[in-house]
Structures are given as structure tokens and as C-alpha cells.
Design an enzyme around this catalytic site. Structure first.
Site, mmCIF file in Angstrom:
data_model
loop_
_atom_site.group_PDB
_atom_site.id
_atom_site.type_symbol
_atom_site.label_atom_id
_atom_site.label_comp_id
_atom_site.label_asym_id
_atom_site.label_seq_id
_atom_site.Cartn_x
_atom_site.Cartn_y
_atom_site.Cartn_z
ATOM 1 C CG ASP A 93 -7.572 -1.979 9.255
ATOM 2 O OD1 ASP A 93 -7.057 -3.076 8.989
ATOM 3 O OD2 ASP A 93 -6.918 -0.922 9.330
ATOM 4 C CG HIS A 121 -6.511 5.587 4.390
ATOM 5 N ND1 HIS A 121 -5.452 6.106 3.689
ATOM 6 C CD2 HIS A 121 -6.196 4.292 4.660
ATOM 7 C CE1 HIS A 121 -4.528 5.152 3.523
ATOM 8 N NE2 HIS A 121 -4.962 4.055 4.113
ATOM 9 C CG MET A 177 -10.147 2.520 16.360
ATOM 10 S SD MET A 177 -8.912 3.782 15.954
ATOM 11 C CE MET A 177 -7.585 2.753 15.319
ATOM 12 N N GLY A 178 -11.404 2.209 11.967
ATOM 13 C CA GLY A 178 -11.918 1.609 10.744
ATOM 14 C C GLY A 178 -12.467 2.632 9.770
ATOM 15 C CG HIS A 212 -2.199 0.754 1.002
ATOM 16 N ND1 HIS A 212 -2.647 1.692 1.904
ATOM 17 C CD2 HIS A 212 -3.110 0.723 0.010
ATOM 18 C CE1 HIS A 212 -3.784 2.211 1.479
ATOM 19 N NE2 HIS A 212 -4.088 1.647 0.332
ATOM 20 C CG HIS A 271 0.685 1.929 10.653
ATOM 21 N ND1 HIS A 271 -0.124 1.810 9.543
ATOM 22 C CD2 HIS A 271 1.899 1.428 10.277
ATOM 23 C CE1 HIS A 271 0.569 1.273 8.547
ATOM 24 N NE2 HIS A 271 1.789 1.021 8.970
ATOM 25 N NE ARG A 305 0.924 -3.762 3.332
ATOM 26 C CZ ARG A 305 0.258 -2.690 3.787
ATOM 27 N NH1 ARG A 305 0.921 -1.704 4.364
ATOM 28 N NH2 ARG A 305 -1.040 -2.596 3.643
ATOM 29 N NE ARG A 337 -6.646 -1.064 0.940
ATOM 30 C CZ ARG A 337 -5.795 -0.822 1.938
ATOM 31 N NH1 ARG A 337 -4.727 -1.585 2.079
ATOM 32 N NH2 ARG A 337 -6.005 0.159 2.793
ATOM 33 C CE LYS A 388 -8.094 7.045 14.166
ATOM 34 N NZ LYS A 388 -8.515 7.893 13.065
#
Length: 368
Positions: free
Chosen positions: A314, A262, A258-259, A188, A223, A339, A272, A256
Site C-alpha cells: 500500500d 505487516h 500506515m503503509g 495473498h 486491513h 482481489r 510487492r 500508527k
């Protein structure tokens, strides 16, 4: 004295390297991997195709693909010393730290570790690709007081990885969906962990050191860890209404979610994530339980309306992994395992055309 006119906090948007590996074209909604669209690859190819593409520079023929898988299977086993070291770790050790330790120990078994030639680095990449499922799964099992599980060389690479995690041979669909997730996580461009690996490699340090640093980077919850956080958040609810309450409560408390969001995909949904969403639908059709899909879709609508944020990979990978029977603490280690091939490609490229990273700072301390 360094000037401050070019200071960019977090290096956002700063071009740090030239690469022929990958590029995120957000305007065209494409993730380019060695001249190929990753989203299109995910529809017709599998993870090993992309592994060959990233390391060798081209998609494999059927013969090359068979050879690649055989090469990975030759490296499934890890030295017994690696397992012995993992058994010495405190039981509260984070799974990412167990994974990082295993990779670091492997360096001691490389008798030509200072050979950074292209062929030697490619060989190491394949070795690491073969060994990562073993280290990832067994470090987690050891930390949780379970016996190690041996790889099943009769299964495909991805099917074996999933088998080692769950303890059962996956169905064809389960193996296909897991393989697709590995492919989507494979590369990525230049996230923090890849940048970390390249910075370390730029000192002429070895590939194990670069990957060890990358694991440490991915461990940070800004991250990696988002897929785990998403699943824990989903676990707080048992219905769409309850999940909506969870989301709104977090928004009210300015937490926040999450998911979502970006640093690159700021105005559009991560392509994706769309693919994993379809995979989740497939798994829901098999077991007849659509609750996770419905909750995810409800959360998706709320975040778009309230914050203008869209799901990243995610967000939908988390419930997919849950449906596949994967323990939540293994989500991010699996991300790193997938990765690894992209990281190896970047280290190889850095070693082949190296310039030491040496940025400056904007000094804001006391005058002198």
C-alpha cells in the site's frame, strides 16, 4: 468446557485451512500462486494471466487468454436495477459500502444461486470479475453526483477499468502499471477478508454473500484503507523536509504509520512494494516530478531506523494511483476489485472441500 492452552489472540500463526491456491513463504521471500512465484509472474505476465491461473489452475495459452477477456467483456454491463439501487444510497455512503451494496444486489439476478458446482462458481467468478469495475466506478460516481460512465469494450480489461476511473484512455505505460497493481493485489493467502469469505462460504452460502462479507472486512482500516491513508499523509507535505516532520510528529504521538509493517512481512520489505516503487519511478520519469518518490523514500528510511518497519504494498501503490489520476477514496475499492479473483478462488475451493468453521472461545466472564 474448552481448554485455554491453545488460545492464540487474533489466531496469529494458526493454520485455519488447507489450500492449493497460495502461500506466503517469508523465508524465501516468495508469494506462491498455484505453484508460481507472483513476483516473477508480475515481470512477464499480466493480470488476466493470473486470473486464469487462479480460477482454472494453470496459465492460459494465447487463445485461452483471448477467450477469457472476451468472457469478461460479455459481463461488463450490470442490470439497470443495480444502478437504480445505488442512486437511492445516501450521498455520505462510504465508497466501500456502495461497492458492497452493488455486489449484494447482483445476487438477486442469479436464478441458480444455490448451485455451488465447480462450473457454476467459475461462471459466477468471471461474471463478477467483469462487473466489478462497473460497480466500483459507477457507485463512486453516483455517490459524488456524477453521471455513470459506460465501459469501453475496445480497450483491454485493465485499460478499460482505468479509463472508467479517470475518463481518459490511458497510455500504454499507464495501463501496464495499473494492470501490474491489480496483479499484485490479486491474491495473498489468508488475510482477514479472505478468511471472512471462507467462513461465510463454509456455511454453504453463495459467492455473493462471501464477497459481500469480504468487502465489509476490507473496509476496516486495520486491513484495507492503508493505501488511502498513505496518500492523505503524503498530501500533508510538499517537500521531503515537511514529510519527515509529519512522520516524526506521528511517531512522537505514538500514531500508527500506515503503509508500514505487516503481520507476515515482519523483518523484510514486502516484495510487492518494491515493484510498485519501480512503477512510481517510471511515472516520475514521465512527468519529471520526483517529489512523491523522494518523500516516500525518506519515510522508508525513517521507519526502518526508528521502528525496524518496512513498506508494504500500500505504501507505494498509493502514490502510483495518485500519479495515474485515481481519486483517493477509490484506492481501497480498487484493491477489492483486484482481489475479487483470489476471493472467488477461495470460495470455490471451500465449496469443493467444505468443513464448517466452528471455533470455541476462552470464557473470561463471571464464574458460574
Amino acid at each position: 468446557m474448552a481448554t485455554t492452552e491453545n488460545f492464540v489472540p487474533g489466531l496469529e500463526g494458526v493454520i485455519a485451512a488447507e489450500t492449493a491456491i497460495s502461500f506466503l513463504d517469508t523465508e524465501q521471500e516468495k508469494i506462491i500462486i498455484k505453484g508460481h512465484n507472483l513476483i516473477e509472474l508480475s515481470q512477464t505476465k499480466d493480470y488476466l494471466d493470473v486470473v486464469h491461473l487462479l480460477i482454472e489452475g494453470q496459465l492460459p495459452s494465447e487463445t485461452e487468454k483471448v477467450t477469457l477477456e472476451a468472457k469478461l467483456k460479455e459481463n461488463y454491463d450490470v442490470p439497470s436495477t443495480v444502478i437504480d439501487v445505488l442512486k437511492l444510497l445516501p450521498k455520505q455512503t462510504h465508497p466501500m459500502d456502495g461497492q458492497r451494496t452493488g455486489i449484494s444486489v447482483l445476487a438477486g439476478f442469479d436464478n441458480n444461486i444455490d448451485d455451488r458446482s465447480l462450473e457454476s462458481n467459475k461462471s459466477r467468478a468471471y461474471q463478477l470479475m467483469g462487473q466489478l469495475p462497473n460497480i466500483t466506478v459507477n457507485s463512486f460516481r453516483i455517490l459524488n453526483g456524477h453521471a455513470e460512465v459506460a465501459p469501453n469494450k475496445d480497450l483491454s480489461y485493465s485499460a478499460n477499468f482505468l479509463y472508467m476511473i479517470t475518463g481518459k484512455v490511458p497510455t500504454e505505460l499507464e495501463a501496464e502499471i495499473f494492470d501490474r497493481s491489480l496483479l499484485l493485489y490479486s491474491e495473498h493467502e489468508m488475510p482477514n477478508s479472505t478468511f471472512t469469505a471462507r467462513v461465510i462460504a463454509s456455511t454453504q452460502s453463495d459467492i455473493y454473500s462471501a464477497l459481500t462479507g469480504a468487502v465489509a472486512s476490507l473496509k476496516g482500516n486495520l486491513h484495507g484503507g492503508a493505501n488511502e491513508a498513505v496518500m492523505y499523509m503524503l498530501s500533508e507535505a510538499s517537500s521531503v523536509a515537511e514529510f519527515e516532520e509529519v512522520i516524526y510528529k506521528r511517531l512522537e504521538q505514538k500514531e500508527k504509520i500506515m503503509g508500514f509493517g505487516h503481520r507476515v512481512y515482519m523483518k523484510k520489505m514486502d516484495p510487492r512494494a518494491l515493484i510498485m516503487k519501480e512503477s512510481l519511478k517510471q511515472l516520475c520519469e514521465i512527468d519529471g516530478d520526483t517529489s512523491l518518490l523522494e518523500m516516500c523514500e525518506a519515510g522508508e528510511k525513517i521507519l526502518e531506523k526508528e521502528k525496524g518497519l518496512y513498506p508494504n504494498l500500500d505504501y507505494y501503490a498509493a502514490p502510483v494511483y495518485y500519479k495515474l489520476g485515481i481519486p483517493i477514496p477509490l484506492y481501497t475499492p480498487i484493491f477489492f476489485s483486484a482481489r475479487t479473483v483470489g476471493l472467488c478462488a477461495h470460495v470455490i475451493e471451500q465449496h469443493d472441500n467444505n468443513r464448517l468453521f466452528r471455533p470455541r472461545v476462552n470464557y473470561i466472564g463471571e464464574s458460574y
